[in-house]
Scaffold this motif. Structure first.
Motif, PDB file in Angstrom:
ATOM      1  N   LEU A 247      92.646 128.459 111.642  1.00  0.00           N
ATOM      2  CA  LEU A 247      91.317 127.985 111.765  1.00  0.00           C
ATOM      3  C   LEU A 247      91.273 127.153 113.083  1.00  0.00           C
ATOM      4  CD1 LEU A 247      90.492 125.797 108.303  1.00  0.00           C
ATOM      5  CD2 LEU A 247      88.918 127.121 109.823  1.00  0.00           C
ATOM      6  N   GLY A 248      92.456 126.491 113.428  1.00  0.00           N
ATOM      7  CA  GLY A 248      92.467 125.697 114.732  1.00  0.00           C
ATOM      8  C   GLY A 248      92.183 126.905 115.911  1.00  0.00           C
ATOM      9  N   LEU A 249      92.851 128.084 115.842  1.00  0.00           N
ATOM     10  CA  LEU A 249      92.742 129.106 116.675  1.00  0.00           C
ATOM     11  C   LEU A 249      91.330 129.502 116.702  1.00  0.00           C
ATOM     12  CD1 LEU A 249      93.697 131.164 118.948  1.00  0.00           C
ATOM     13  CD2 LEU A 249      94.181 132.689 116.852  1.00  0.00           C
ATOM     14  N   ALA A 250      90.550 129.870 115.781  1.00  0.00           N
ATOM     15  CA  ALA A 250      89.237 130.340 115.837  1.00  0.00           C
ATOM     16  C   ALA A 250      88.340 129.046 116.319  1.00  0.00           C
ATOM     17  CB  ALA A 250      88.525 130.814 114.244  1.00  0.00           C
ATOM     18  N   LEU A 251      88.481 127.930 116.070  1.00  0.00           N
ATOM     19  CA  LEU A 251      87.496 126.954 116.399  1.00  0.00           C
ATOM     20  C   LEU A 251      87.780 126.470 117.826  1.00  0.00           C
ATOM     21  CD1 LEU A 251      87.603 124.354 113.369  1.00  0.00           C
ATOM     22  CD2 LEU A 251      86.370 126.696 113.769  1.00  0.00           C
ATOM     23  N   ALA A 252      89.029 126.737 118.381  1.00  0.00           N
ATOM     24  CA  ALA A 252      89.227 126.620 119.804  1.00  0.00           C
ATOM     25  C   ALA A 252      88.459 127.645 120.477  1.00  0.00           C
ATOM     26  CB  ALA A 252      90.667 126.611 119.949  1.00  0.00           C
ATOM     27  N   ASN A 253      88.505 128.804 120.211  1.00  0.00           N
ATOM     28  CA  ASN A 253      87.651 129.741 120.795  1.00  0.00           C
ATOM     29  C   ASN A 253      86.196 129.597 120.692  1.00  0.00           C
ATOM     30  OD1 ASN A 253      90.104 131.291 121.552  1.00  0.00           O
ATOM     31  ND2 ASN A 253      90.028 132.704 120.081  1.00  0.00           N
ATOM     32  N   ILE A 254      85.692 129.273 119.635  1.00  0.00           N
ATOM     33  CA  ILE A 254      84.500 128.812 119.563  1.00  0.00           C
ATOM     34  C   ILE A 254      84.011 127.599 120.509  1.00  0.00           C
ATOM     35  CG2 ILE A 254      82.459 127.699 118.184  1.00  0.00           C
ATOM     36  CD1 ILE A 254      83.903 128.741 115.688  1.00  0.00           C
ATOM     37  N   GLY A 255      84.887 126.746 120.728  1.00  0.00           N
ATOM     38  CA  GLY A 255      85.054 125.562 121.693  1.00  0.00           C
ATOM     39  C   GLY A 255      84.801 126.041 123.097  1.00  0.00           C
ATOM     40  N   SER A 256      85.818 127.145 123.571  1.00  0.00           N
ATOM     41  CA  SER A 256      85.898 127.547 124.992  1.00  0.00           C
ATOM     42  C   SER A 256      84.630 128.421 125.092  1.00  0.00           C
ATOM     43  CB  SER A 256      86.934 128.449 124.721  1.00  0.00           C
ATOM     44  OG  SER A 256      88.154 127.818 124.587  1.00  0.00           O
ATOM     45  N   MET A 257      84.035 128.878 124.032  1.00  0.00           N
ATOM     46  CA  MET A 257      82.798 129.690 124.363  1.00  0.00           C
ATOM     47  C   MET A 257      81.465 128.879 124.663  1.00  0.00           C
ATOM     48  SD  MET A 257      82.502 132.896 122.121  1.00  0.00           S
ATOM     49  CE  MET A 257      84.085 133.281 121.915  1.00  0.00           C
ATOM     50  N   LEU A 258      81.449 127.625 123.892  1.00  0.00           N
ATOM     51  CA  LEU A 258      80.107 127.099 123.495  1.00  0.00           C
ATOM     52  C   LEU A 258      80.247 125.419 123.857  1.00  0.00           C
ATOM     53  CD1 LEU A 258      79.065 128.751 119.975  1.00  0.00           C
ATOM     54  CD2 LEU A 258      78.326 129.371 122.554  1.00  0.00           C
ATOM     55  N   ASN A 259      81.493 124.968 123.925  1.00  0.00           N
ATOM     56  CA  ASN A 259      81.603 123.645 123.857  1.00  0.00           C
ATOM     57  C   ASN A 259      80.846 122.793 123.211  1.00  0.00           C
ATOM     58  OD1 ASN A 259      82.930 121.336 125.081  1.00  0.00           O
ATOM     59  ND2 ASN A 259      82.090 121.514 127.106  1.00  0.00           N
ATOM     60  N   PRO A 260      80.546 123.001 121.900  1.00  0.00           N
ATOM     61  CA  PRO A 260      79.467 122.142 121.374  1.00  0.00           C
ATOM     62  C   PRO A 260      80.137 120.549 121.199  1.00  0.00           C
ATOM     63  CG  PRO A 260      81.034 123.443 119.728  1.00  0.00           C
ATOM     64  CD  PRO A 260      81.212 123.884 121.109  1.00  0.00           C
ATOM     65  N   THR A 261      78.991 119.559 120.740  1.00  0.00           N
ATOM     66  CA  THR A 261      79.392 118.468 120.583  1.00  0.00           C
ATOM     67  C   THR A 261      80.503 118.235 119.499  1.00  0.00           C
ATOM     68  OG1 THR A 261      77.198 117.757 121.607  1.00  0.00           O
ATOM     69  CG2 THR A 261      78.598 115.869 120.513  1.00  0.00           C
ATOM     70  N   TYR A 262      79.864 118.965 118.176  1.00  0.00           N
ATOM     71  CA  TYR A 262      80.683 118.765 117.140  1.00  0.00           C
ATOM     72  C   TYR A 262      81.055 120.151 116.636  1.00  0.00           C
ATOM     73  CZ  TYR A 262      79.281 113.776 117.068  1.00  0.00           C
ATOM     74  OH  TYR A 262      78.974 112.471 117.434  1.00  0.00           O
ATOM     75  N   ILE A 263      82.307 120.415 115.896  1.00  0.00           N
ATOM     76  CA  ILE A 263      82.412 121.540 115.099  1.00  0.00           C
ATOM     77  C   ILE A 263      82.538 120.923 113.738  1.00  0.00           C
ATOM     78  CG2 ILE A 263      83.634 123.421 114.381  1.00  0.00           C
ATOM     79  CD1 ILE A 263      84.552 123.831 117.354  1.00  0.00           C
ATOM     80  N   VAL A 264      81.655 121.468 112.713  1.00  0.00           N
ATOM     81  CA  VAL A 264      81.828 120.705 111.364  1.00  0.00           C
ATOM     82  C   VAL A 264      82.341 121.656 110.479  1.00  0.00           C
ATOM     83  CG1 VAL A 264      80.367 119.465 109.837  1.00  0.00           C
ATOM     84  CG2 VAL A 264      79.639 119.379 112.064  1.00  0.00           C
ATOM     85  N   ILE A 265      83.242 121.223 109.698  1.00  0.00           N
ATOM     86  CA  ILE A 265      83.957 121.983 108.667  1.00  0.00           C
ATOM     87  C   ILE A 265      83.527 121.662 107.380  1.00  0.00           C
ATOM     88  CG2 ILE A 265      86.216 122.742 107.902  1.00  0.00           C
ATOM     89  CD1 ILE A 265      87.615 121.631 110.563  1.00  0.00           C
ATOM     90  N   GLY A 266      82.756 122.414 106.504  1.00  0.00           N
ATOM     91  CA  GLY A 266      82.451 122.147 105.120  1.00  0.00           C
ATOM     92  C   GLY A 266      82.995 123.154 104.195  1.00  0.00           C
ATOM     93  N   GLY A 267      82.223 123.166 102.949  1.00  0.00           N
ATOM     94  CA  GLY A 267      82.681 124.287 101.994  1.00  0.00           C
ATOM     95  C   GLY A 267      83.800 123.695 101.266  1.00  0.00           C
ATOM     96  N   GLY A 268      84.079 124.373 100.081  1.00  0.00           N
ATOM     97  CA  GLY A 268      85.027 123.784  99.014  1.00  0.00           C
ATOM     98  C   GLY A 268      86.449 123.533  99.561  1.00  0.00           C
ATOM     99  N   VAL A 269      87.075 124.284 100.455  1.00  0.00           N
ATOM    100  CA  VAL A 269      88.304 124.221 100.968  1.00  0.00           C
ATOM    101  C   VAL A 269      88.444 122.863 102.050  1.00  0.00           C
ATOM    102  CG1 VAL A 269      90.009 124.871 102.600  1.00  0.00           C
ATOM    103  CG2 VAL A 269      89.081 126.696 100.876  1.00  0.00           C
ATOM    104  N   SER A 270      87.253 122.425 102.476  1.00  0.00           N
ATOM    105  CA  SER A 270      87.334 121.039 103.134  1.00  0.00           C
ATOM    106  C   SER A 270      87.368 119.914 102.233  1.00  0.00           C
ATOM    107  CB  SER A 270      85.986 121.071 104.118  1.00  0.00           C
ATOM    108  OG  SER A 270      84.802 120.708 103.289  1.00  0.00           O
ATOM    109  N   ALA A 271      87.126 119.921 101.158  1.00  0.00           N
ATOM    110  CA  ALA A 271      87.522 118.850 100.162  1.00  0.00           C
ATOM    111  C   ALA A 271      88.998 118.283 100.400  1.00  0.00           C
ATOM    112  CB  ALA A 271      87.370 119.118  98.667  1.00  0.00           C
ATOM    113  N   ALA A 272      89.633 119.299 101.069  1.00  0.00           N
ATOM    114  CA  ALA A 272      91.142 118.628 101.348  1.00  0.00           C
ATOM    115  C   ALA A 272      91.240 117.401 102.223  1.00  0.00           C
ATOM    116  CB  ALA A 272      92.041 119.763 101.894  1.00  0.00           C
ATOM    117  N   GLY A 273      89.953 117.360 102.697  1.00  0.00           N
ATOM    118  CA  GLY A 273      89.459 115.988 103.746  1.00  0.00           C
ATOM    119  C   GLY A 273      90.470 116.030 104.932  1.00  0.00           C
ATOM    120  N   ASP A 274      90.902 114.784 105.380  1.00  0.00           N
ATOM    121  CA  ASP A 274      91.700 114.543 106.568  1.00  0.00           C
ATOM    122  C   ASP A 274      92.809 115.166 106.606  1.00  0.00           C
ATOM    123  OD1 ASP A 274      89.745 113.010 107.874  1.00  0.00           O
ATOM    124  OD2 ASP A 274      90.397 111.027 106.884  1.00  0.00           O
ATOM    125  N   PHE A 275      93.589 115.396 105.435  1.00  0.00           N
ATOM    126  CA  PHE A 275      94.676 116.113 105.254  1.00  0.00           C
ATOM    127  C   PHE A 275      94.516 117.597 106.103  1.00  0.00           C
ATOM    128  CE2 PHE A 275      98.006 118.929 103.067  1.00  0.00           C
ATOM    129  CZ  PHE A 275      98.929 118.090 103.399  1.00  0.00           C
TER     130      PHE A 275
END
Lengths: 321, 321
Positions: A247-275
């Protein structure tokens, strides 16, 4: 601003969620009905029309009091024509002329987009995205979907923009339903987490409740893996680390491409929260371009189930005068 | 459309290119001057002003006959303030108030963006991008840069949007100047191709002129590697295949994210032409989401050196009434 309202519809395989919102995105009424997928899903659109008209009656409101209706749906969408095809969890096998039917049946203007895109809009507008103009949303559910918002608008490209689940994070890796190997979805969806667990368990020899459960043939879910990891189960921690790495690798590549203000993680798996978030963020910072790692922020989604109706409603803002 | 003109400026470490264009992007005049990087680059902006004013005199034109000036520059840019900082090949170490000086010195409106972004705009507008609204441009030069255009506009995000050279294609791979490991730039830039060649030569034992040259300590360039590959040098073919693998992977991930109409490949390494393109396309199709591989097209850049001035000029279109 006008005192006309918006209607948001979130069409899923189990329920259809509805909401009436102000143009500022505040939910004033909400309700839901079961999705009737019988008879090739032919009841779905009539049910939506009836439910909207019925609730307008209840609230003593008229179509003229609305800017329009926006809807999120599974399947392949033609946004201009307002049609959907190939939404298999709705039993829609042929092209559905949704816009035509709903506009005729309700007397209101109608716009639609896919469910992940619409959830992205919801989070961007009223959730973790904080109304920032550049927000990328990734949803970790049965599959991995997403929506890319640039300058306040969804990126569709030639139609498949936002297929974040199919970013390749491990060439030659696990087989994906799309036919490729190594897609993010094969590792970071709810089912992907379990696949990673099974794969890593094969080579794991230490003491682990997760290993025990897999060997016993127990039903394993992504939630069980994360819960065990939080209790320091060694194998579960390894699985979570692997998932967060991808996930970190994919989001980093999104970041290097678009440098958005936020990348927001949702969906069932994200219920694991800050962990989950802190572990993904570690790898994000490992892989992202230096100025991206200090500017783009990863956040957990905030709207839960309501992201869909809120984002869907925002589609109708285009009809405001 | 107006018969006012545009001025495009492409500021590089060796030369400054200028052009006068119609609002439709046709070049009517072009010239260039050497970049004087002496005295911390303090002559550069005055030289630009003088060269523009001098050429307006020659052509007997007045500032009122222009919509404005657009410029592409290296360095970190503040587009609102019109300043640049940290352009080391220009010897600019402190913040340069470029917009203020050029507007004052020429009496025309001025806009700027970074050099790779401006080349992307040029190719999208008048080159391989064919004026499509969604085009991603990747330039394979000394480094790897790029520009992402969505809905006709550059994606900047929080400023670093389009850092395509820093998409991570090999976690833990070759060290990059940015501090990370495994960035696309480390494999697919002109220097990256040579690094890949050196690395692969270490483990190569067969018959190869490239291997021979490397062992002899000859100067190797990306062009030499591609030329030898075209002559079926075994090692050179392996190097090209590896480079194209990484490029195909990165471009596939761009595709799955944005599904642009075209991904355009430019820069020095792209001089290898179809020999490069067909090999990158093979890997692109291997890694991209199914509907992306049949819709997004890879193309070679078409404008060469002129992409910069043309794209730069397009920045000034925002000043048209």
């Amino acid at each position: 601003m006008t005192d006309k309202k918006l209607i948001g519809v979130d069409l899923g395989g189990t329920t259809i969620k509805f909401a009436i919102l102000t143009p500022e995105g505040e939910i004033q009424q909400k309700w839901s009905v079961e999705t009737n997928v019988l008879d090739e899903g032919s009841h779905i659109v009539p049910d939506i029309i009836e439910s909207i008209n019925h609730h307008l009656d209840i609230y003593n409101m008229k179509p003229e009091q609305f800017i329009g209706i926006g809807m999120g749906t599974p399947g392949t969408i033609d946004r201009d024509k307002g049609t959907v095809v190939g939404a298999y969890n709705l039993n829609w096998k042929t092209t559905q002329k949704i816009k035509e039917q709903i506009e005729q049946g309700t007397g209101m203007k109608f716009a639609l987009d896919n469910d992940a895109n619409v959830a992205a809009l919801g989070e961007q507008w009223k959730g973790a995205g904080n109304s920032a103009k550049d927000v990328t949303f990734v949803t970790l559910g049965t599959g991995v979907g997403g929506g890319v918002i640039v300058d306040g608008k969804l990126v569709h490209g030639l139609g498949a923009g936002g297929e974040l689940g199919h970013i390749n994070v491990e060439p030659g890796g696990l087989a994906c339903t799309c036919g490729n190997n190594g897609c993010l979805e094969s590792y970071a969806s709810a089912t992907g987490v379990v696949r990673v667990a099974r794969k890593m368990a094969e080579q794991f020899a230490g003491d682990s409740q997760l290993k025990q459960m897999l060997d016993d043939g127990d039903d394993i879910s992504s939630k069980i893996v994360f819960d065990l990891a939080k209790e320091n189960d060694v194998l579960a921690l390894m699985v979570v680390d692997r998932v967060c790495y991808y996930l970190g690798l994919a989001l980093a590549n999104i970041g290097s491409m678009l440098n958005p203000t936020y990348i927001v993680i949702g969906g069932g798996v994200s219920a694991a929260g800050d962990f989950l978030l802190t572990r993904v963020d570690k790898y994000f910072k490992n892989f992202a371009f230096p100025t991206v790692k200090t500017s783009t922020k990863l956040k957990l989604a905030e709207l839960g189930n309501e992201a869909g109706v809120i984002g869907a409603a925002s589609l109708a803002l285009r009809f405001a005068d």
